[in-house]
Design a protein around this motif. Structure first.
Motif, PDB file in Angstrom:
ATOM      1  N   VAL A   1       0.831  -1.208   0.000  1.00 40.40           N
ATOM      2  CA  VAL A   1       0.000   0.000   0.000  1.00 40.40           C
ATOM      3  C   VAL A   1       0.868   1.262   0.000  1.00 40.40           C
ATOM      4  O   VAL A   1       0.495   2.272  -0.606  1.00 40.40           O
ATOM      5  CB  VAL A   1      -0.968  -0.012   1.201  1.00 40.40           C
ATOM      6  CG1 VAL A   1      -1.799   1.275   1.243  1.00 40.40           C
ATOM      7  CG2 VAL A   1      -1.891  -1.224   1.121  1.00 40.40           C
ATOM      8  N   ALA A   2       2.026   1.208   0.625  1.00 34.73           N
ATOM      9  CA  ALA A   2       2.918   2.373   0.615  1.00 34.73           C
ATOM     10  C   ALA A   2       3.327   2.732  -0.803  1.00 34.73           C
ATOM     11  O   ALA A   2       3.406   3.925  -1.160  1.00 34.73           O
ATOM     12  CB  ALA A   2       4.154   2.099   1.472  1.00 34.73           C
ATOM     13  N   GLY A   3       3.577   1.719  -1.637  1.00 36.73           N
ATOM     14  CA  GLY A   3       3.892   1.987  -3.033  1.00 36.73           C
ATOM     15  C   GLY A   3       2.718   2.599  -3.775  1.00 36.73           C
ATOM     16  O   GLY A   3       2.883   3.527  -4.583  1.00 36.73           O
ATOM     17  N   GLU A   4       1.514   2.097  -3.498  1.00 37.40           N
ATOM     18  CA  GLU A   4       0.312   2.664  -4.117  1.00 37.40           C
ATOM     19  C   GLU A   4       0.112   4.111  -3.662  1.00 37.40           C
ATOM     20  O   GLU A   4      -0.237   4.991  -4.461  1.00 37.40           O
ATOM     21  CB  GLU A   4      -0.916   1.838  -3.733  1.00 37.40           C
ATOM     22  CG  GLU A   4      -0.905   0.419  -4.268  1.00 37.40           C
ATOM     23  CD  GLU A   4      -2.074  -0.404  -3.715  1.00 37.40           C
ATOM     24  OE1 GLU A   4      -2.912   0.167  -2.976  1.00 37.40           O
ATOM     25  OE2 GLU A   4      -2.143  -1.609  -4.027  1.00 37.40           O
ATOM     26  N   PHE A   5       0.322   4.346  -2.396  1.00 40.35           N
ATOM     27  CA  PHE A   5       0.112   5.660  -1.795  1.00 40.35           C
ATOM     28  C   PHE A   5       1.012   6.721  -2.439  1.00 40.35           C
ATOM     29  O   PHE A   5       0.542   7.770  -2.900  1.00 40.35           O
ATOM     30  CB  PHE A   5       0.382   5.549  -0.298  1.00 40.35           C
ATOM     31  CG  PHE A   5       0.362   6.842   0.468  1.00 40.35           C
ATOM     32  CD1 PHE A   5      -0.844   7.463   0.771  1.00 40.35           C
ATOM     33  CD2 PHE A   5       1.538   7.410   0.919  1.00 40.35           C
ATOM     34  CE1 PHE A   5      -0.869   8.650   1.491  1.00 40.35           C
ATOM     35  CE2 PHE A   5       1.527   8.593   1.644  1.00 40.35           C
ATOM     36  CZ  PHE A   5       0.320   9.217   1.925  1.00 40.35           C
ATOM     37  N   THR A   6       2.306   6.441  -2.513  1.00 38.96           N
ATOM     38  CA  THR A   6       3.224   7.427  -3.088  1.00 38.96           C
ATOM     39  C   THR A   6       2.963   7.617  -4.578  1.00 38.96           C
ATOM     40  O   THR A   6       3.045   8.740  -5.092  1.00 38.96           O
ATOM     41  CB  THR A   6       4.683   7.024  -2.856  1.00 38.96           C
ATOM     42  OG1 THR A   6       4.911   5.699  -3.363  1.00 38.96           O
ATOM     43  CG2 THR A   6       5.018   7.047  -1.367  1.00 38.96           C
ATOM     44  N   GLY A   7       2.620   6.543  -5.261  1.00 38.03           N
ATOM     45  CA  GLY A   7       2.312   6.652  -6.685  1.00 38.03           C
ATOM     46  C   GLY A   7       1.102   7.526  -6.944  1.00 38.03           C
ATOM     47  O   GLY A   7       1.092   8.334  -7.893  1.00 38.03           O
ATOM     48  N   ARG A   8       0.084   7.410  -6.114  1.00 39.40           N
ATOM     49  CA  ARG A   8      -1.130   8.196  -6.325  1.00 39.40           C
ATOM     50  C   ARG A   8      -0.908   9.666  -5.975  1.00 39.40           C
ATOM     51  O   ARG A   8      -1.482  10.561  -6.613  1.00 39.40           O
ATOM     52  CB  ARG A   8      -2.285   7.602  -5.526  1.00 39.40           C
ATOM     53  CG  ARG A   8      -2.690   6.228  -6.045  1.00 39.40           C
ATOM     54  CD  ARG A   8      -3.901   5.656  -5.377  1.00 39.40           C
ATOM     55  NE  ARG A   8      -5.117   6.385  -5.744  1.00 39.40           N
ATOM     56  CZ  ARG A   8      -6.347   6.015  -5.383  1.00 39.40           C
ATOM     57  NH1 ARG A   8      -6.512   4.916  -4.667  1.00 39.40           N
ATOM     58  NH2 ARG A   8      -7.392   6.724  -5.741  1.00 39.40           N
ATOM     59  N   LEU A   9      -0.082   9.936  -4.987  1.00 39.62           N
ATOM     60  CA  LEU A   9       0.263  11.326  -4.694  1.00 39.62           C
ATOM     61  C   LEU A   9       0.945  11.980  -5.885  1.00 39.62           C
ATOM     62  O   LEU A   9       0.555  13.072  -6.327  1.00 39.62           O
ATOM     63  CB  LEU A   9       1.165  11.397  -3.464  1.00 39.62           C
ATOM     64  CG  LEU A   9       0.514  11.147  -2.103  1.00 39.62           C
ATOM     65  CD1 LEU A   9       1.588  10.989  -1.034  1.00 39.62           C
ATOM     66  CD2 LEU A   9      -0.438  12.282  -1.724  1.00 39.62           C
ATOM     67  N   LEU A  10       1.970  11.339  -6.417  1.00 33.59           N
ATOM     68  CA  LEU A  10       2.719  11.925  -7.520  1.00 33.59           C
ATOM     69  C   LEU A  10       1.859  12.074  -8.767  1.00 33.59           C
ATOM     70  O   LEU A  10       1.945  13.084  -9.475  1.00 33.59           O
ATOM     71  CB  LEU A  10       3.959  11.085  -7.818  1.00 33.59           C
ATOM     72  CG  LEU A  10       5.080  11.192  -6.775  1.00 33.59           C
ATOM     73  CD1 LEU A  10       6.176  10.166  -7.057  1.00 33.59           C
ATOM     74  CD2 LEU A  10       5.673  12.607  -6.759  1.00 33.59           C
ATOM     75  N   ALA A  11       1.028  11.093  -9.049  1.00 29.04           N
ATOM     76  CA  ALA A  11       0.162  11.176 -10.216  1.00 29.04           C
ATOM     77  C   ALA A  11      -0.839  12.322 -10.107  1.00 29.04           C
ATOM     78  O   ALA A  11      -1.353  12.806 -11.121  1.00 29.04           O
ATOM     79  CB  ALA A  11      -0.580   9.857 -10.422  1.00 29.04           C
ATOM     80  N   SER A  12      -1.096  12.778  -8.874  1.00 30.18           N
ATOM     81  CA  SER A  12      -2.007  13.889  -8.646  1.00 30.18           C
ATOM     82  C   SER A  12      -1.291  15.238  -8.592  1.00 30.18           C
ATOM     83  O   SER A  12      -1.935  16.266  -8.376  1.00 30.18           O
ATOM     84  CB  SER A  12      -2.772  13.680  -7.336  1.00 30.18           C
ATOM     85  OG  SER A  12      -3.524  12.477  -7.375  1.00 30.18           O
ATOM     86  N   GLY A  13       0.022  15.235  -8.743  1.00 33.39           N
ATOM     87  CA  GLY A  13       0.776  16.479  -8.716  1.00 33.39           C
ATOM     88  C   GLY A  13       1.202  16.926  -7.336  1.00 33.39           C
ATOM     89  O   GLY A  13       1.658  18.054  -7.154  1.00 33.39           O
ATOM     90  N   THR A  14       1.068  16.050  -6.338  1.00 27.23           N
ATOM     91  CA  THR A  14       1.501  16.374  -4.978  1.00 27.23           C
ATOM     92  C   THR A  14       2.972  16.022  -4.820  1.00 27.23           C
ATOM     93  O   THR A  14       3.368  14.878  -5.042  1.00 27.23           O
ATOM     94  CB  THR A  14       0.656  15.617  -3.939  1.00 27.23           C
ATOM     95  OG1 THR A  14      -0.698  16.076  -4.022  1.00 27.23           O
ATOM     96  CG2 THR A  14       1.168  15.850  -2.532  1.00 27.23           C
ATOM     97  N   THR A  15       3.776  16.997  -4.439  1.00 24.37           N
ATOM     98  CA  THR A  15       5.215  16.776  -4.272  1.00 24.37           C
ATOM     99  C   THR A  15       5.648  16.838  -2.809  1.00 24.37           C
ATOM    100  O   THR A  15       6.762  16.440  -2.479  1.00 24.37           O
ATOM    101  CB  THR A  15       6.021  17.797  -5.092  1.00 24.37           C
ATOM    102  OG1 THR A  15       5.596  19.125  -4.755  1.00 24.37           O
ATOM    103  CG2 THR A  15       5.827  17.571  -6.588  1.00 24.37           C
ATOM    104  N   THR A  16       4.786  17.361  -1.937  1.00 23.96           N
ATOM    105  CA  THR A  16       5.046  17.386  -0.499  1.00 23.96           C
ATOM    106  C   THR A  16       3.807  16.890   0.224  1.00 23.96           C
ATOM    107  O   THR A  16       2.686  17.301  -0.099  1.00 23.96           O
ATOM    108  CB  THR A  16       5.372  18.813  -0.008  1.00 23.96           C
ATOM    109  OG1 THR A  16       6.557  19.280  -0.650  1.00 23.96           O
ATOM    110  CG2 THR A  16       5.580  18.847   1.506  1.00 23.96           C
ATOM    111  N   CYS A  17       3.994  16.017   1.210  1.00 21.39           N
ATOM    112  CA  CYS A  17       2.850  15.476   1.947  1.00 21.39           C
ATOM    113  C   CYS A  17       3.170  15.433   3.434  1.00 21.39           C
ATOM    114  O   CYS A  17       4.318  15.225   3.842  1.00 21.39           O
ATOM    115  CB  CYS A  17       2.485  14.082   1.439  1.00 21.39           C
ATOM    116  SG  CYS A  17       3.869  12.913   1.394  1.00 21.39           S
ATOM    117  N   VAL A  18       2.128  15.627   4.234  1.00 22.99           N
ATOM    118  CA  VAL A  18       2.230  15.478   5.695  1.00 22.99           C
ATOM    119  C   VAL A  18       1.287  14.341   6.055  1.00 22.99           C
ATOM    120  O   VAL A  18       0.074  14.446   5.865  1.00 22.99           O
ATOM    121  CB  VAL A  18       1.857  16.773   6.423  1.00 22.99           C
ATOM    122  CG1 VAL A  18       2.088  16.615   7.924  1.00 22.99           C
ATOM    123  CG2 VAL A  18       2.677  17.947   5.889  1.00 22.99           C
TER     124      VAL A  18
END
Length: 423
Positions: free
Chosen positions: A117-134
């Motif tokens: 799920v961690a791989g899915e999570f980071t992939g979906r953030l980047l695909a959405s244009g998110t470069t910083t996350c908290v």
């Protein structure tokens, strides 16, 4: 563990450009260039963002036109273990936690599941244009370690923490104070500052009902000892507020719980803040804490509407959060649009520029990174994305409108510290 390599040499990109700017003489809050040159130095910082001129850069220029170059979006509140339960409506906040969230979070005791799920999570953030996350992790130290590894591997700028909870929660998720604090300290020692500073550790009490006073006091000491950001929830739902005062009858109100245990610091992020009294708002301002606005989640769970005007009147920094999985999308453009709707329901009106600035520079300020990222200005680290709009979308006003209100732009590329991280 090692830092991601910086760009080997200066790089330059050509495209349309849209960015927040520092206060200007004419009061403008954004800068738009129809044809721009963005130059990144060898340290991954922005050397220049200027109108394009032939020969202005001595090396090759990657032409990304007609894409628009903007700062990467910043998600100030997102739950990694809720990646797979987006859209699982099952009642108001406390019912939803019991029926949907806690059973899913218990699965993260399995390291294999957590890594997947961690791989899915980071992939979906980047695909959405998110470069910083908290990010909130689960209460499992192993799962949190997998999250940090995924953030580092993806090249994301991430602030994350082990979710602390030692009462009023399922036994599978409860971690006693001493064990939880030791695990959080170990994670901070191993991960804080990794990736050349891209990775930070946050102290993360879930919320007051699920945390004992001794746990919160120990968490506050750990945050202060190591200079770590604190993230938690506050005043999201009336029933949650009642549960807080039943668990902590020594406090005068919800915020006072965090205040008395020492969790309100200059880097405290308080998510939601819907049902706060004037006294609580004043105290948030006095302590230099920040609010994270999560409007899509608030609508989905029927939690209420946060009054942005209460924060603005006190100059409280406000970030924007997706709050996945109560939030229904990783895309911060959904959050911008929901923030517009939220304000409109309260008789207020936000402009597309207001919302764009909130999701970029405003959120960077709220999480304490405003001097590092949030805009495409010389000297900042080059966290940016290339967005492809329909061909008919031209000019500053139309671009802002489509960015905030339409879903017809695609994320073509994403960069963190000048390094390509998506696709």
């Amino acid at each position: 563990m090692s830092a991601p390599p910086p760009p080997a040499s200066p790089r330059a990109y050509r495209g349309r450009l849209l960015t927040p700017i520092a206060a200007s003489s004419n009061g403008a809050r954004v800068r738009y260039l129809d044809d721009a040159l963005l130059v990144i130095d060898s340290d991954g910082r922005i050397a220049q963002a200027a109108p394009f001129a032939p020969g202005a850069f001595p090396g090759p220029v990657l032409d990304l036109r007609p894409s628009v170059l903007t700062p990467g979006f910043i998600d100030a509140h997102v739950h990694f273990p809720q990646t797979r339960i987006i859209g699982s409506a099952s009642g108001a906040l406390l019912d939803w936690l019991e029926r949907s969230v806690f059973p899913e979070e218990a699965r993260f005791r399995d390291d294999g599941y957590a890594a997947l799920v961690a791989g899915e999570f980071t992939g979906r953030l980047l695909a959405s244009g998110t470069t910083t996350c908290v990010v909130f992790s689960s209460s499992c130290a192993g799962a949190t370690d997998k999250l940090f590894r995924a953030l580092l591997s993806a090249g994301l700028r991430g602030i994350a923490g082990l979710t602390l909870m030692d009462q009023s929660c399922p036994e599978a998720l409860r971690v006693p104070r001493d064990e939880a604090i030791a695990a959080a300290r170990d994670l901070a020692q191993r991960w804080h500052g990794e990736g050349g500073g891209l990775i930070e550790v946050a102290i993360t009490p879930r919320f007051a009902p699920s945390c004992s006073r001794p746990l919160m006091e120990a968490a506050a000491r750990l945050a202060q000892d190591h200079g770590l950001l604190v993230q938690t929830h506050v005043a999201e739902n009336p029933a949650e507020g009642e549960a807080t005062l039943r668990a902590h009858p020594w406090a005068r109100d919800y915020l006072d719980v965090y205040d008395r245990v020492g969790l309100l610091t200059g880097r405290a992020l308080l998510a939601h803040g819907i049902h706060l009294s004037p006294r609580e708002w004043d105290r948030i301002a006095e302590t230099g804490s920040s609010i994270v606005h999560c409007p899509d989640s608030n609508f989905f769970l029927g939690s209420g509407r946060m009054r942005l005007s209460d924060a603005r009147a006190r100059a409280i920094p406000v970030g924007l959060g997706s709050d996945v999985g109560a939030g229904r999308s990783f895309d911060m453009r959904r959050g911008m649009s929901s923030a517009f709707d939220n304000a409109l329901c309260l008789g207020d009106r936000l402009t597309p520029a207001d919302l764009f600035v909130m999701a970029t520079q405003g959120t960077a300020d709220a999480i304490g990174l405003g001097r590092v990222v949030g805009s495409l200005e010389a000297g900042k680290e080059a966290d940016f994305i290339a967005l492809r709009f329909p061909e008919h979308v031209l000019g500053e006003a139309e671009t802002l409108n489509h960015l905030v209100f339409a879903s017809d732009a695609t994320v073509q590329r994403a960069f963190v510290r000048g390094r390509p991280v998506y696709p």
